[in-house]
Design a protein around this motif. Sequence first.
Motif, PDB file in Angstrom:
ATOM      1  N   THR A 175       0.155  24.069   0.578  1.00  0.00           N
ATOM      2  CA  THR A 175       1.239  22.238   0.985  1.00  0.00           C
ATOM      3  C   THR A 175       1.677  21.885   0.211  1.00  0.00           C
ATOM      4  O   THR A 175       1.144  21.149  -1.306  1.00  0.00           O
ATOM      5  N   THR A 176       2.235  20.965  -0.194  1.00  0.00           N
ATOM      6  CA  THR A 176       3.084  19.718  -1.011  1.00  0.00           C
ATOM      7  C   THR A 176       2.573  18.136   0.482  1.00  0.00           C
ATOM      8  O   THR A 176       3.151  18.162   0.921  1.00  0.00           O
ATOM      9  N   VAL A 177       1.785  17.197  -0.549  1.00  0.00           N
ATOM     10  CA  VAL A 177       1.615  15.836   0.733  1.00  0.00           C
ATOM     11  C   VAL A 177       3.353  15.234  -0.611  1.00  0.00           C
ATOM     12  O   VAL A 177       2.951  15.612  -1.774  1.00  0.00           O
ATOM     13  N   ARG A 178       3.478  13.498   0.139  1.00  0.00           N
ATOM     14  CA  ARG A 178       4.067  12.788  -0.412  1.00  0.00           C
ATOM     15  C   ARG A 178       3.691  11.454  -0.072  1.00  0.00           C
ATOM     16  O   ARG A 178       3.561  11.288   0.690  1.00  0.00           O
ATOM     17  N   ALA A 179       4.516  10.934  -1.203  1.00  0.00           N
ATOM     18  CA  ALA A 179       3.586   9.712  -0.429  1.00  0.00           C
ATOM     19  C   ALA A 179       4.636   8.216  -1.133  1.00  0.00           C
ATOM     20  O   ALA A 179       5.005   9.032  -2.624  1.00  0.00           O
ATOM     21  N   VAL A 180       5.167   6.846  -1.360  1.00  0.00           N
ATOM     22  CA  VAL A 180       5.631   6.312  -1.776  1.00  0.00           C
ATOM     23  C   VAL A 180       4.684   4.920  -1.928  1.00  0.00           C
ATOM     24  O   VAL A 180       4.056   4.508  -0.881  1.00  0.00           O
ATOM     25  N   SER A 227       7.908  -2.956  -6.756  1.00  0.00           N
ATOM     26  CA  SER A 227       9.173  -2.938  -6.679  1.00  0.00           C
ATOM     27  C   SER A 227       9.012  -1.640  -8.533  1.00  0.00           C
ATOM     28  O   SER A 227       9.869  -1.663  -9.276  1.00  0.00           O
ATOM     29  N   THR A 228       7.481  -2.402  -9.426  1.00  0.00           N
ATOM     30  CA  THR A 228       7.812  -1.561 -10.924  1.00  0.00           C
ATOM     31  C   THR A 228       7.490  -0.903 -10.701  1.00  0.00           C
ATOM     32  O   THR A 228       6.296  -0.085  -9.833  1.00  0.00           O
ATOM     33  N   GLU A 229       6.919   0.160 -11.777  1.00  0.00           N
ATOM     34  CA  GLU A 229       6.897   1.494 -11.492  1.00  0.00           C
ATOM     35  C   GLU A 229       5.297   1.328 -12.326  1.00  0.00           C
ATOM     36  O   GLU A 229       4.569   1.796 -11.809  1.00  0.00           O
ATOM     37  N   GLU A 230       4.621   1.025 -12.636  1.00  0.00           N
ATOM     38  CA  GLU A 230       3.651   0.032 -12.838  1.00  0.00           C
ATOM     39  C   GLU A 230       3.225   0.411 -11.639  1.00  0.00           C
ATOM     40  O   GLU A 230       1.471   0.844 -11.157  1.00  0.00           O
ATOM     41  N   TYR A 231       3.326  -0.480 -10.827  1.00  0.00           N
ATOM     42  CA  TYR A 231       2.998  -0.407  -9.126  1.00  0.00           C
ATOM     43  C   TYR A 231       3.046   0.315  -8.520  1.00  0.00           C
ATOM     44  O   TYR A 231       2.555  -0.024  -6.896  1.00  0.00           O
ATOM     45  N   SER A 232       3.775   1.128  -8.482  1.00  0.00           N
ATOM     46  CA  SER A 232       4.679   2.264  -7.536  1.00  0.00           C
ATOM     47  C   SER A 232       4.582   3.577  -7.506  1.00  0.00           C
ATOM     48  O   SER A 232       4.922   4.857  -6.632  1.00  0.00           O
ATOM     49  N   ARG A 233       3.330   3.792  -9.033  1.00  0.00           N
ATOM     50  CA  ARG A 233       2.969   5.009  -9.107  1.00  0.00           C
ATOM     51  C   ARG A 233       2.110   5.622  -8.528  1.00  0.00           C
ATOM     52  O   ARG A 233       1.224   4.690  -8.680  1.00  0.00           O
ATOM     53  N   ILE A 234       2.560   6.745  -7.993  1.00  0.00           N
ATOM     54  CA  ILE A 234       0.896   7.407  -6.995  1.00  0.00           C
ATOM     55  C   ILE A 234       0.566   8.378  -7.533  1.00  0.00           C
ATOM     56  O   ILE A 234       1.322   8.902  -8.549  1.00  0.00           O
ATOM     57  N   SER A 250       1.300  -1.355   0.098  1.00  0.00           N
ATOM     58  CA  SER A 250       0.270   0.304   0.180  1.00  0.00           C
ATOM     59  C   SER A 250       0.947   1.426   0.181  1.00  0.00           C
ATOM     60  O   SER A 250       2.369   1.102   0.867  1.00  0.00           O
ATOM     61  N   PRO A 251       0.147   1.826  -0.394  1.00  0.00           N
ATOM     62  CA  PRO A 251       1.428   3.736  -0.218  1.00  0.00           C
ATOM     63  C   PRO A 251       1.633   3.428   0.236  1.00  0.00           C
ATOM     64  O   PRO A 251       0.399   3.780   1.564  1.00  0.00           O
ATOM     65  N   ARG A 252       2.674   4.736   1.076  1.00  0.00           N
ATOM     66  CA  ARG A 252       2.072   5.400   2.263  1.00  0.00           C
ATOM     67  C   ARG A 252       2.673   6.895   2.605  1.00  0.00           C
ATOM     68  O   ARG A 252       3.860   6.845   1.488  1.00  0.00           O
ATOM     69  N   PHE A 253       2.141   7.394   2.874  1.00  0.00           N
ATOM     70  CA  PHE A 253       2.171   9.144   2.979  1.00  0.00           C
ATOM     71  C   PHE A 253       4.018   9.418   3.849  1.00  0.00           C
ATOM     72  O   PHE A 253       4.187   8.806   4.549  1.00  0.00           O
ATOM     73  N   ILE A 254       5.255  10.332   3.132  1.00  0.00           N
ATOM     74  CA  ILE A 254       5.556  10.684   4.177  1.00  0.00           C
ATOM     75  C   ILE A 254       5.744  12.017   5.073  1.00  0.00           C
ATOM     76  O   ILE A 254       4.950  12.820   4.452  1.00  0.00           O
ATOM     77  N   GLU A 255       6.566  12.107   5.812  1.00  0.00           N
ATOM     78  CA  GLU A 255       6.226  13.341   6.872  1.00  0.00           C
ATOM     79  C   GLU A 255       5.664  13.979   6.133  1.00  0.00           C
ATOM     80  O   GLU A 255       6.809  14.907   4.753  1.00  0.00           O
TER      81      GLU A 255
END
Length: 117
Positions: free
Chosen positions: A60-65, A69-76, A37-42
Amino acid sequence: IPAFFIDIICTDKPLYDSSLESIYSIQISLIDINDCSPRFIEFEKDNYIMENNRIGTVVTTVRAVDDDSTEEYSRISYRLVNTYNGLFKIDSVRGIISLTHSIDREHKMFEKGGKIV
């Protein structure tokens, strides 16, 4: 892509003759599935902006990761659940939250205590 390389030997065993064999090599590739699952970075949860600001003011700007390992599944991608009638928008790729209108604290949208009605 991580892979396993396996050699397989097959042998015949005739009753009155020497046996023969054949070797075959196969590759088994390990394919990533969407299991993280994606998770927000502080980031700053409490943000302040001045009233009578300009349209497009960045709140503000939010960021998650995502640890897949593949771009298809890690694209937020990002979206807002509540935009307060379109007052806020988010850049779906970069996570930048900004205003679509100027905010006036004395406007009727606010009740006492500064909460949005």
